[in-house]
Design a protein around this motif. Sequence first.
Motif, short mmCIF file in Angstrom:
data_model
loop_
_atom_site.label_atom_id
_atom_site.label_comp_id
_atom_site.label_asym_id
_atom_site.label_seq_id
_atom_site.Cartn_x
_atom_site.Cartn_y
_atom_site.Cartn_z
N ALA A 1 126.92 -3.53 -133.61
CA ALA A 1 127.16 -4.94 -133.31
C ALA A 1 126.09 -5.85 -133.88
CB ALA A 1 127.26 -5.15 -131.79
N ALA A 2 124.89 -5.30 -134.19
CA ALA A 2 123.75 -6.13 -134.60
C ALA A 2 124.04 -6.97 -135.84
CB ALA A 2 122.52 -5.26 -134.80
N PRO A 3 124.53 -6.36 -136.95
CA PRO A 3 124.79 -7.20 -138.13
C PRO A 3 125.89 -8.22 -137.90
CG PRO A 3 125.59 -4.95 -138.48
CD PRO A 3 124.77 -4.93 -137.24
N VAL A 4 126.87 -7.88 -137.06
CA VAL A 4 127.95 -8.83 -136.79
C VAL A 4 127.39 -10.03 -136.02
CG1 VAL A 4 130.20 -9.15 -135.69
CG2 VAL A 4 129.62 -6.95 -136.74
N VAL A 5 126.54 -9.76 -135.00
CA VAL A 5 125.93 -10.84 -134.23
C VAL A 5 125.07 -11.72 -135.14
CG1 VAL A 5 124.24 -11.37 -132.42
CG2 VAL A 5 125.97 -9.60 -132.04
N ALA A 6 124.29 -11.10 -136.03
CA ALA A 6 123.44 -11.87 -136.95
C ALA A 6 124.28 -12.74 -137.87
CB ALA A 6 122.57 -10.91 -137.76
N ALA A 7 125.37 -12.18 -138.40
CA ALA A 7 126.24 -12.95 -139.30
C ALA A 7 126.87 -14.13 -138.58
CB ALA A 7 127.33 -12.03 -139.87
N ILE A 8 127.29 -13.92 -137.33
CA ILE A 8 127.90 -15.00 -136.56
C ILE A 8 126.89 -16.12 -136.32
CG2 ILE A 8 128.80 -15.61 -134.27
CD1 ILE A 8 130.19 -12.89 -134.24
N GLN A 9 125.66 -15.77 -135.99
CA GLN A 9 124.63 -16.78 -135.73
C GLN A 9 124.31 -17.59 -136.98
OE1 GLN A 9 123.25 -17.66 -132.68
NE2 GLN A 9 124.94 -16.37 -132.03
N ILE A 10 124.21 -16.89 -138.12
CA ILE A 10 123.92 -17.59 -139.38
C ILE A 10 125.07 -18.52 -139.75
CG2 ILE A 10 123.58 -17.26 -141.86
CD1 ILE A 10 122.12 -14.63 -141.16
N TRP A 11 126.30 -18.03 -139.62
CA TRP A 11 127.47 -18.84 -139.96
C TRP A 11 127.58 -20.06 -139.03
CZ3 TRP A 11 132.09 -19.52 -137.04
CH2 TRP A 11 133.09 -20.22 -137.71
N THR A 12 127.34 -19.84 -137.74
CA THR A 12 127.41 -20.95 -136.78
C THR A 12 126.36 -22.00 -137.09
OG1 THR A 12 128.21 -19.45 -135.07
CG2 THR A 12 127.33 -21.56 -134.34
N ALA A 13 125.14 -21.55 -137.40
CA ALA A 13 124.06 -22.50 -137.71
C ALA A 13 124.41 -23.35 -138.92
CB ALA A 13 122.77 -21.75 -137.94
N ARG A 14 124.97 -22.70 -139.96
CA ARG A 14 125.31 -23.45 -141.17
C ARG A 14 126.45 -24.43 -140.92
NH1 ARG A 14 125.14 -18.53 -145.66
NH2 ARG A 14 122.86 -18.36 -145.76
#
Length: 571
Positions: free
Chosen positions: A163-176
């Motif tokens: 789940a770690a890379p998925v959570v990181a990707a979601i956070q980066i996408w949300t921030a952008r």
Amino acid sequence: MIRMLLRVLGHEHARPMRRTVALMTATATAEGLSYALLVPVLRALFGGDPAAARPWLIAFGAAIAVYAALRYLSDLSGMRVGTTLLRGMYHRLGDHLARLPIGWYSPGRVGEVSVLASRGLLEAMGVAAHLLAPFVSALVTPLTIVAVMLASDWRLGLAALAAAPVVAAIQIWTARSATAADAERHRRDHEAAGRVIEYLQAQPVLRAGGRTGERFELLDGSLRELQRASRRTVLSALPGVLGLTLTVQAMFTLVLALGAHLALGGDIGAAELLAILVLAARCADPLLSLSDIAGKLRGARSVLARLDTVLRTEPLPEAREPIRPARHDLELDSVTFRHGDRTVIDDVSLSVPQGQRLAVVGPSGAGKSTLLQLLARFYDVDAGAVRVGGVDVRSISTRVLMERIAIVFQDVYLFDGTIEENVRLGRPDADDADVRAAAAAARLDEVVERLPGGWAANVGEGGALLSGGERQRVSIARALLKNAPIVLLDEVTSALDPVNEAAVHEGVERLMAGRTVVMAAHRLRTVRRADRIVFLDGGRLVEEGGHDELLRRGGRYADFWEASLTHAARG
């Protein structure tokens, strides 16, 4: 985020901030490791000898105590660092603002700085006190728990780690995706605040026009735009919140299904499965808080970016080896100054011998006030040089230059305090006798006598509790107390009634006695008593000479003088 915070604050705050982050990281790690003791506790409780769980329970209690102590210390460190940073930031921002050119302070920037210095600084500096610990915990504690799960059973650990890379990707996408919406909301918020102030200031005009019952369309429009921007901000963050929630729930479901499969196959026991599920649940809780924390951090980062922009604005440079002028004569040598695309002062050369008076006259917008501001080095010239005592003002330290100049503006601003406190700004270390003497010379003592409270009377914010003439007398008394050898006067009697004008004029005459004076003026007696007069128009020096000489020429000054006489006769 931390790098930007340290850049804004300065390197002197780097060590305590790094120490606090390290302590918060250790606290989050201790929290995750304490959960690791649940595995032997549950294994013993569900095994053949429940009493064997006692030492593990003691160890678990000790681990929780260590975590509690670290949490207390890290929270305390965060609060202390946050308080220190807030105080240091106020000092740094204030010192920097005091060195910026006056021209930087446009109405929009003044409003922006007001928001930054109040709500903005509290939000940005609250990162260390309120946001950093939960953010570090939301990142480090789940990773520690996953490491414990990997040590307990590598298959379940890998399932959780997926789940770690998925959570990181979601956070980066949300921030952008939220960045543009956050910027738009900030802009609309700033605009709406300005419209509210405008609405309050426009009350006399609205009421005079009989529009007290009508809505103020400009304010309504700004508030509607702010509402739309706020809605877009929420909607832009919503997919990230839903995506994170679904990812965490999917991770827990995957661990549950895999654990059940392994337990049914006899690969792990029921105690191990229960411990792993407890760990997975504890891993999910901080992850679910990431969306809320990340939104607050984006807001704080936006404030930090604006603070960084202000602090990166270049102040007026200080000379490495400043020169102290020995004389007090003034000179403008082929000075050109531009404000944006407009040339305000265009190739002006003039001089004022020490102890003499120069009057600067001309139509509105001719550049009179700007010329005075250049002499005080409120701006740096684009070409030419401004000299005091033969020394370029750029080669004089700001402190020394300001010690030599007293300025009386047309629009006087007084600080919210007593009359005496406002007068003492001219020379804070002056004794009472000097303060009273300056007040008497400015005829401020007449005002003090009739005010309830006398010298202790409060003037209100901006001097709102005093009339324009009374504020001007405070300003002149302040300049007299300063006792500077150079005096700059900017239309000081242009908007006063006859009684106050006479009192202020008397104070001005005493202020000018024996000093080098440059005054932007249009009152007849003020101009007439000058040793020399220059006429500005469109930023250029059109005429120069004595009063009688300029009248004989019959040029622009003569026309100005005739118009002044006509206006005075009608008044």
